[in-house]
Design a protein around this motif. Structure first.
Motif, mmCIF file in Angstrom:
data_model
loop_
_atom_site.group_PDB
_atom_site.id
_atom_site.type_symbol
_atom_site.label_atom_id
_atom_site.label_comp_id
_atom_site.label_asym_id
_atom_site.label_seq_id
_atom_site.Cartn_x
_atom_site.Cartn_y
_atom_site.Cartn_z
ATOM 1 N N LEU A 188 4.329 14.796 -3.200
ATOM 2 C CA LEU A 188 3.156 13.899 -3.169
ATOM 3 C C LEU A 188 3.609 12.443 -3.016
ATOM 4 O O LEU A 188 3.009 11.669 -2.271
ATOM 5 C CB LEU A 188 2.331 14.079 -4.445
ATOM 6 C CG LEU A 188 1.102 13.179 -4.549
ATOM 7 C CD1 LEU A 188 0.094 13.466 -3.444
ATOM 8 C CD2 LEU A 188 0.417 13.341 -5.913
ATOM 9 N N CYS A 189 4.679 12.077 -3.706
ATOM 10 C CA CYS A 189 5.180 10.696 -3.593
ATOM 11 C C CYS A 189 5.638 10.407 -2.173
ATOM 12 O O CYS A 189 5.394 9.328 -1.631
ATOM 13 C CB CYS A 189 6.334 10.468 -4.564
ATOM 14 S SG CYS A 189 5.791 10.388 -6.267
ATOM 15 N N GLU A 233 4.798 7.763 2.896
ATOM 16 C CA GLU A 233 4.751 7.872 4.350
ATOM 17 C C GLU A 233 3.395 7.420 4.897
ATOM 18 O O GLU A 233 3.306 6.735 5.896
ATOM 19 C CB GLU A 233 5.036 9.331 4.721
ATOM 20 C CG GLU A 233 5.451 9.538 6.149
ATOM 21 C CD GLU A 233 4.471 10.409 6.893
ATOM 22 O OE1 GLU A 233 3.583 11.002 6.257
ATOM 23 O OE2 GLU A 233 4.590 10.459 8.129
ATOM 24 N N ARG A 234 2.337 7.803 4.185
ATOM 25 C CA ARG A 234 1.001 7.441 4.655
ATOM 26 C C ARG A 234 0.715 5.948 4.485
ATOM 27 O O ARG A 234 0.132 5.315 5.347
ATOM 28 C CB ARG A 234 -0.056 8.185 3.842
ATOM 29 C CG ARG A 234 -0.241 9.606 4.234
ATOM 30 C CD ARG A 234 -1.241 10.249 3.288
ATOM 31 N NE ARG A 234 -1.383 11.645 3.621
ATOM 32 C CZ ARG A 234 -2.135 12.096 4.611
ATOM 33 N NH1 ARG A 234 -2.838 11.277 5.344
ATOM 34 N NH2 ARG A 234 -2.202 13.385 4.880
ATOM 35 N N GLU A 294 -7.904 9.669 2.812
ATOM 36 C CA GLU A 294 -8.825 8.727 2.153
ATOM 37 C C GLU A 294 -8.077 7.886 1.126
ATOM 38 O O GLU A 294 -8.343 6.702 0.948
ATOM 39 C CB GLU A 294 -9.966 9.485 1.459
ATOM 40 C CG GLU A 294 -11.075 9.889 2.410
ATOM 41 C CD GLU A 294 -12.316 10.347 1.646
ATOM 42 O OE1 GLU A 294 -12.796 9.591 0.778
ATOM 43 O OE2 GLU A 294 -12.771 11.473 1.905
ATOM 44 N N ILE A 295 -7.140 8.543 0.434
ATOM 45 C CA ILE A 295 -6.317 7.824 -0.543
ATOM 46 C C ILE A 295 -5.525 6.724 0.163
ATOM 47 O O ILE A 295 -5.389 5.596 -0.337
ATOM 48 C CB ILE A 295 -5.367 8.820 -1.260
ATOM 49 C CG1 ILE A 295 -6.175 9.718 -2.202
ATOM 50 C CG2 ILE A 295 -4.247 8.103 -1.978
ATOM 51 C CD1 ILE A 295 -5.363 10.818 -2.865
ATOM 52 N N GLU A 296 -5.027 7.084 1.332
ATOM 53 C CA GLU A 296 -4.253 6.119 2.125
ATOM 54 C C GLU A 296 -5.122 4.887 2.443
ATOM 55 O O GLU A 296 -4.665 3.744 2.316
ATOM 56 C CB GLU A 296 -3.825 6.820 3.413
ATOM 57 C CG GLU A 296 -3.177 5.954 4.433
ATOM 58 C CD GLU A 296 -2.980 6.717 5.759
ATOM 59 O OE1 GLU A 296 -2.979 7.964 5.756
ATOM 60 O OE2 GLU A 296 -2.837 6.044 6.783
ATOM 61 N N GLU A 297 -6.365 5.151 2.812
ATOM 62 C CA GLU A 297 -7.287 4.034 3.098
ATOM 63 C C GLU A 297 -7.479 3.175 1.857
ATOM 64 O O GLU A 297 -7.474 1.936 1.926
ATOM 65 C CB GLU A 297 -8.655 4.587 3.470
ATOM 66 C CG GLU A 297 -8.951 4.604 4.946
ATOM 67 C CD GLU A 297 -10.364 5.103 5.172
ATOM 68 O OE1 GLU A 297 -11.303 4.584 4.543
ATOM 69 O OE2 GLU A 297 -10.521 6.046 5.969
ATOM 70 N N ALA A 298 -7.661 3.853 0.717
ATOM 71 C CA ALA A 298 -7.885 3.121 -0.530
ATOM 72 C C ALA A 298 -6.687 2.248 -0.859
ATOM 73 O O ALA A 298 -6.827 1.084 -1.249
ATOM 74 C CB ALA A 298 -8.149 4.099 -1.675
ATOM 75 N N LEU A 299 -5.471 2.792 -0.681
ATOM 76 C CA LEU A 299 -4.269 2.000 -0.957
ATOM 77 C C LEU A 299 -4.213 0.798 -0.028
ATOM 78 O O LEU A 299 -3.855 -0.305 -0.443
ATOM 79 C CB LEU A 299 -3.016 2.865 -0.781
ATOM 80 C CG LEU A 299 -2.748 3.885 -1.885
ATOM 81 C CD1 LEU A 299 -1.562 4.780 -1.516
ATOM 82 C CD2 LEU A 299 -2.469 3.199 -3.217
ATOM 83 N N GLY A 300 -4.600 1.017 1.235
ATOM 84 C CA GLY A 300 -4.635 -0.097 2.190
ATOM 85 C C GLY A 300 -5.570 -1.189 1.710
ATOM 86 O O GLY A 300 -5.270 -2.387 1.851
ATOM 87 N N ASP A 301 -6.701 -0.783 1.124
ATOM 88 C CA ASP A 301 -7.673 -1.776 0.647
ATOM 89 C C ASP A 301 -7.151 -2.568 -0.558
ATOM 90 O O ASP A 301 -7.597 -3.672 -0.821
ATOM 91 C CB ASP A 301 -8.984 -1.088 0.246
ATOM 92 C CG ASP A 301 -9.728 -0.554 1.456
ATOM 93 O OD1 ASP A 301 -9.373 -0.957 2.587
ATOM 94 O OD2 ASP A 301 -10.654 0.262 1.276
#
Ligand code: NAP
Length: 867
Positions: A648-649, A654-655, A848-855
């Protein structure tokens, strides 16, 4: 004799189609004592086998498996002459069946249905035919087949050609003689591939116009397979039973060999064996992962291409015949007899339409971008408006004047592929949303007919007049059908499975890919739960048990089945040491997660000693600093370590393009509450202070965690806020523990059977915190002060006991003015979202998590050092 149009005929049921499904439906309805009228536009029984009389037409499922099984006597009476019977032999079989059971007296041939309308007042269907007759019936059954509506020739100038025109799907009964003729065949699907070698035997010149090269294996036709005959001889019932519960409708043991991990020798051996066997279900079963993993699929596809290159002597033709651009299996593979060899004949030529497309059909032949061809005959093997074409064309109008065409404008919508809301008492056999074309059709047909017959019997016995699915049940099933497809490579292809062969047709995966056995189970479950998802009405009142029959993601369900089959002890029955050992052993068998740029291990000074960490740096062109995510693993404060959440890490790193620092904190029962929480705060503080050394961007720090790791991540945010720092940009809480209250509905719904159980949660709490501490915000962040916390992304899973507390935390944060993104992992369990590389349906959630981290971070792009 037809009745005058003014006196409509009344029957209990009208069935459209007298092929495999229509004939058996008639048989079953008669058994129920119902009056039935079967209508078919053909001149005789046979359905697809009536129309598709082109040279070379034969079954491409071994015919020992492609036959009725409902009557053991019939099953034994008929003997197929070959492994793959010809179209005439199959047609003979269906005529034999019609005669054996005296079915013809209820069939009207050359009768085309022009419309069918539901009369709400009468609670009957009014069916009209091309002859102007009207028939009224209580039940209307479409047994029209999946591949019965030919695709119109969508080629410019098609009507201009003055020579002979043939469609494989509407071949003349008297046949065609191509002797001495210059013949064009357009299309290289199953029909074209079967017809081409035989047309080549007669034609003086044969030119094949190929738009997409197809995967095809040699049929190796001959006598019926000895192995199957032996099994049938020894235990016919057992064999048929196994077929009904199999994946594809033929008893094939699914392999567990993975293409990506198998040795080269094993790969070759398995492929060669399937090639020699000459069965589609064999070549689709070379590797367990070939339908889902591009790398595995490529291995099979390349071995195919090697075969083609070894057969076809002209290298340019061979290359053009090599399928490229779609994954093997995602367009229906073909079975052939001498197809590729045909191109070695001097009078046969392949025209690759990708290089020289057809400009138009002319009076004399075909004009491509580069050449003009003269022909005496053109054969269209261009396929069908599959699965929905025939149903929509039959002009079906349900309640409130809604037509099927209107309802399905954006793609078909069905419950179980059997019925559709708004169309009471309207049944489809092998309709969209059922396994149909992905299975041995006869097995699927019998199952559908049996289901419909059982349903009508139950309706009668319970005094109901109508049945119809609910909108909720139907949309749930549609979702499940798409979920099943989405974990495979199938939706990537421009196939007729996707409706992609018909210009303007909505792009939707049409059949159900979850398997014949799984599908049968769903249908049985629906009945077992009192026709769950259906509304039934009658003079004595209505009945409806509404809901969605399959809510879980299909691969999550598979993992649960696998875990159940392993028979592991319940974690809560073990000591902490044994539970840790068990967790480590299962973790060792997982896929490793994606490659990242760099992985290094180190230690952080914690409040009571060093805390190990593992740092994941993303791959990529830039060596510059990145945002940093401090991650805490799950495991109920008792289990887990740096390895447990490693995949997961890697995925997060990577994402997101962030540096991920996974921190191992002190575990209970050795170190109980609040040790883990205090370690988490110390780790965040240390990473913040050392951001530059770790390759991070100072001030761009988020925390993340899963399960109990998410608990301490959330607590660390509260503690950091109260301590005046460090500033945290965001908190990613995946299936967090935020409360110790186990009375929320999600505990009642999901507390057993989904890996994290209520009993296990109790065990975790007992190890971690005294009951007196279980209200402390450092244990249960939901009970803490929430204003001023960092923006949050809270992920909750449908089948997680912790679901409702996660939702409660998101709502509470929102109320406290904290920006929150609540991400629902639809159809997932507490653990499945984290199963990187194993549970494919988790990938969209992690996107979606990747998007959230981007935000969370002001600039998602990596920044260069400024000297
Ligand atoms: P198909 O698989 O849809 O093949 C149609 C072929 O025509 C494709 O090669 C397609 O190219 C080409 N084509 C369509 N429109 C074209 C155009 N405008 N210009 C040039 N090429 C065009 O149809 P099918 O061969 O009739 O087979 C349909 C299905 O029926 C099979 O997949 C199978 O399920 C079933 N079937 C079974 C048997 C059996 O059991 N023995 C036999 C025949 C068929 P693209 O791929 O580029 O669209």
């Amino acid at each position: 004799m037809n009745k005058p149009a003014s006196v409509p005929e009344q029957v209990d049921a009208v069935v459209v189609g007298a092929g495999f499904s229509g004939l058996y439906m008639l048989y079953r309805l008669r058994q129920l004592g119902l009056s039935v009228k079967v209508l078919d536009s053909a001149g005789d029984v046979g359905g697809t086998w009536y129309w598709n009389r082109y040279p070379g037409a034969r079954c491409d499922v071994p015919t020992t498996d492609y036959a009725y099984t409902f009557d053991p006597e019939l099953d034994q009476e008929w003997t197929w002459s070959e492994k793959y019977a010809t179209q005439p032999e199959i047609l003979d079989y269906l005529r034999f069946v019609a005669d054996r059971y005296g079915l013809r007296s209820d069939i009207e041939f050359s009768a085309t249905v022009t419309s069918a309308r539901w009369d709400e007042q009468e609670k009957r269907w009014r069916v009209t035919t091309g002859r102007g007759t009207e028939i009224r019936c209580r039940y209307y059954v479409m047994a029209t087949g999946c591949l019965s509506m030919p695709k119109s020739p969508d080629i410019e100038g098609a009507s201009r050609f003055a020579g002979q025109v043939y469609f494989t799907s509407r071949w003349p009964g008297e046949g065609a003689d191509f002797t001495g003729q210059r013949v064009a065949v357009i299309g290289t699907g199953s029909s074209g591939i079967q017809a081409i070698p035989l047309i080549a035997r007669q034609a003086s010149q044969l030119t094949v116009f190929q738009r997409t090269a197809n995967f095809s294996i040699p049929a190796h036709n001959g006598p019926a397979p000895a192995g199957t005959l032996k099994q049938l001889g020894e235990d016919r019932d057992g064999y048929r039973h196994a077929a009904r519960w199999s994946r594809g409708g033929i008893p094939v043991e699914p392999t567990d060999v993975l293409g990506v991990t198998a040795s080269e020798a094993v790969r070759r051996e398995r492929f060669e064996a399937a090639w020699e066997l000459g069965e589609l279900f064999g070549i689709l079963n070379v590797f367990a992962d070939q339908a889902v993993n591009p790398a595995s699929n490529d291995i099979v596809a390349e071995m195919f291409r090697e075969k083609i290159r070894s057969i076809v002597t002209d290298p340019e033709t061979a290359e053009a015949l090599c399928p490229k651009g779609h994954y093997f299996g995602t367009k229906r593979p073909c079975l052939d007899t001498g197809y590729f060899e045909t191109y070695n004949l001097p009078h046969v030529r392949l025209v690759d339409l990708r290089k020289q497309p057809i400009i138009s059909i002319t009076q004399d032949g075909i004009e491509t971008a580069d050449e003009s061809f003269g022909f005496d005959a053109i054969v269209y093997a261009t396929g069908f408006d599959a699965m929905t074409g025939a149903m929509v064309a039959a002009d079906v109008t349900g309640r409130d004047g809604l037509s099927l065409k209107e309802k399905w404008a954006a793609g078909p919508s069905t419950y179980l592929g059997l019925m559709t809301a708004g169309f009471p008492n309207f049944f489809m056999l092998t309709g969209p949303g059922s396994p149909s074309v992905l299975s041995n059709m006869t097995v699927s047909i019998e199952q559908h007919v049996d289901w419909v017959a059982g349903c009508l019997k139950d309706l009668r016995e319970e005094g109901f007049e109508t049945i119809e699915p609910t909108a909720l049940a139907e949309s749930g099933w549609n979702q499940h059908v798409q979920d099943c497809a989405a974990i495979t490579l199938y939706p990537t292809a421009n196939s007729w499975y996707m409706g992609a062969n018909v210009p303007g047709k909505p792009r939707v995966f049409l059949p159900y890919i979850g398997g014949v056995g799984a599908y049968r189970q769903a249908c049985d479950d629906v009945v077992g739960q009192g026709y769950f998802g259906f509304r039934m009405t009658g003079p004595g009142g209505d009945r409806c048990r509404d809901g969605v029959i399959r809510r879980m993601q299909p691969d999550v369900a598979m993992v649960l089945d696998l875990v159940a089959a392993m028979g592991m002890p319940a974690t809560e029955s073990l000591s902490a040491a044994d539970a840790r050992a068990l967790m480590a052993a299962t973790a060792a068998t997982r896929p490793p997660g994606p490659e990242v740029g760099e992985v290094t291990d180190g230690v952080i000074p914690g409040p009571a000693g060093d805390l190990p960490y593992r740092l994941y740096r993303p791959a990529g062109p830039s060596e510059g600093p990145r945002p940093v995510v401090v991650y805490f693993h799950g495991g109920g404060w008792v289990l887990g370590n740096l390895d447990s959440d490693d995949p997961l890490c890697r995925d997060l790193c990577e994402r997101s393009g962030a540096v991920v620092v996974s921190v191992n904190y002190r575990h209970a029962p050795e170190d109980r509450f609040p040790a883990a929480a205090l370690d988490a705060l110390a780790a965040v503080q240390w990473v913040d202070a050392n951001a530059v050394e770790l390759g991070g961007i100072p001030g761009q720090l988020a925390v993340a965690g899963w399960s109990a790791g998410a608990n301490i991540a959330a607590v660390a945010c509260q503690l950091a806020r109260d301590a005046g720092g460090p500033r945290i940009s965001g908190q990613l809480l995946i299936c967090p523990v935020v409360d110790s209250d186990m009375t929320r509905p999600s505990y009642a719904e999901n507390g057993d059977g989904y890996i994290l159980t209520t009993a296990l949660m109790r065990w975790f709490w007992d190890h971690y915190a005294d009951p007196a501490d279980r209200g402390d915000p450092r244990a249960v962040p939901l009970r803490g002060d929430l204003p001023g916390l960092p923006p949050a992304c809270v992920v909750t899973a449908d089948f997680d006991p912790l679901r409702d507390e996660g939702v409660a935390y998101a709502r509470a944060l929102e109320t406290a003015g904290v920006p929150v993104r609540l991400t629902r992992a639809r159809g997932h369990t507490h653990t499945s979202v984290t199963m990187v590389g194993m549970v494919i349906s988790g990938a969209p959630v992690r996107a979606e998590i990747e998007e959230a981290l981007g935000d969370f971070f002001p600039s998602p792009q990596p920044q260069e050092f400024v000297s």
